[in-house]
Design a protein around this motif. Structure first.
Motif, PDB file in Angstrom:
ATOM      1  N   VAL A 108       1.800   4.216  -3.132  1.00 38.05           N
ATOM      2  CA  VAL A 108       0.417   4.021  -2.674  1.00 38.05           C
ATOM      3  C   VAL A 108       0.390   3.781  -1.169  1.00 38.05           C
ATOM      4  O   VAL A 108      -0.437   4.352  -0.446  1.00 38.05           O
ATOM      5  N   SER A 109       1.308   2.964  -0.682  1.00 41.25           N
ATOM      6  CA  SER A 109       1.366   2.681   0.754  1.00 41.25           C
ATOM      7  C   SER A 109       1.643   3.953   1.559  1.00 41.25           C
ATOM      8  O   SER A 109       0.988   4.210   2.568  1.00 41.25           O
ATOM      9  N   CYS A 110       2.596   4.748   1.112  1.00 45.62           N
ATOM     10  CA  CYS A 110       2.924   5.992   1.830  1.00 45.62           C
ATOM     11  C   CYS A 110       1.787   7.002   1.743  1.00 45.62           C
ATOM     12  O   CYS A 110       1.404   7.608   2.748  1.00 45.62           O
ATOM     13  N   LEU A 111       1.253   7.189   0.553  1.00 40.66           N
ATOM     14  CA  LEU A 111       0.215   8.199   0.361  1.00 40.66           C
ATOM     15  C   LEU A 111      -1.121   7.801   0.975  1.00 40.66           C
ATOM     16  O   LEU A 111      -2.001   8.651   1.128  1.00 40.66           O
ATOM     17  N   SER A 112      -1.282   6.539   1.334  1.00 42.49           N
ATOM     18  CA  SER A 112      -2.537   6.135   1.969  1.00 42.49           C
ATOM     19  C   SER A 112      -2.746   6.869   3.294  1.00 42.49           C
ATOM     20  O   SER A 112      -3.880   7.023   3.739  1.00 42.49           O
ATOM     21  N   PHE A 113      -1.672   7.360   3.883  1.00 43.53           N
ATOM     22  CA  PHE A 113      -1.793   8.051   5.174  1.00 43.53           C
ATOM     23  C   PHE A 113      -2.381   9.457   5.051  1.00 43.53           C
ATOM     24  O   PHE A 113      -2.625  10.105   6.066  1.00 43.53           O
ATOM     25  N   ILE A 114      -2.612   9.923   3.839  1.00 42.26           N
ATOM     26  CA  ILE A 114      -3.284  11.219   3.697  1.00 42.26           C
ATOM     27  C   ILE A 114      -4.803  11.069   3.692  1.00 42.26           C
ATOM     28  O   ILE A 114      -5.522  12.066   3.819  1.00 42.26           O
ATOM     29  N   ILE A 115      -5.301   9.853   3.568  1.00 37.84           N
ATOM     30  CA  ILE A 115      -6.751   9.639   3.472  1.00 37.84           C
ATOM     31  C   ILE A 115      -7.497  10.179   4.694  1.00 37.84           C
ATOM     32  O   ILE A 115      -8.464  10.924   4.534  1.00 37.84           O
TER      33      ILE A 115
END
Length: 190
Positions: A108-115
């Motif tokens: 979740v922390s890593c993928l939050s940067f795609i927002i």
């Protein structure tokens, strides 16, 4: 009719890449790791809707749009998306989670940067959808999918499979956004 053809070609190509990624990465990931990744991706996809604020639908339905309105929409989307990324990562730091959820939290922390990339891209795509410019959207999508796929395969040989899958998921929207900004020649004004 031609615009519809390009739109379906885009969905078809995205489906081929999704199946390919699923088949390749499922060979290396166990069910538990893949479940953590999918859970993290679902959380981020849900939360990214809050950063967009429904502006892409508003742009599609608005009678006339001008540069000032687009610039304002882009700025608001960028700011809310960045605030959402900061909020998610601060929430993860502040709230203690059980050790069994550490991989989900990492994803979740890593993928939050795609927002930010997803939300800003939706603004640009809504402008192109208004012009029925599905051909351009499809070309950008295919180019981004291919390059993200190659990057993830290169990372697969250097790092673990989960990292490669995360890099694929993050690089795809960012590549689409960067290419779209270059082609749109968008001048950001706050």
């Amino acid at each position: 009719l031609i615009s519809g053809f390009w739109s379906y070609l885009n969905y078809f190509c995205q489906g081929i890449f999704a199946v390919s990624i699923g088949l390749i990465f499922s060979q290396f990931l166990d069910v538990k790791e893949y479940g953590f990744f999918v859970t993290g991706e679902l959380v981020i996809n849900f939360l990214s809707q809050f950063g967009e604020l429904g502006l892409s639908n508003y742009i599609l339905n608005k009678d006339k749009i001008n540069e000032k309105f687009l610039s304002t929409s882009f700025s608001i989307t960028l700011i809310t998306s960045l605030c959402l990324v900061i909020f998610i990562n601060l929430f993860i730091l502040i709230i203690p989670f059980a050790n069994q959820y550490s991989q989900v939290i990492f994803v979740v922390s890593c993928l939050s940067f795609i927002i930010p990339a997803k939300n800003l891209l939706s603004i640009i795509k809504s402008i192109w959808f208004r012009d029925l410019n599905n051909r351009l959207i499809t070309k950008i999508s295919i180019f981004s999918e291919i390059n993200s796929f190659i990057i993830s395969l290169l990372i697969l040989y250097q790092f673990d499979i989960l990292t490669a899958l995360i890099v694929f998921t993050i690089s795809k929207p960012w590549l689409k956004l960067l290419i779209s900004l270059k082609l749109k020649n968008f001048k950001l004004r706050f």
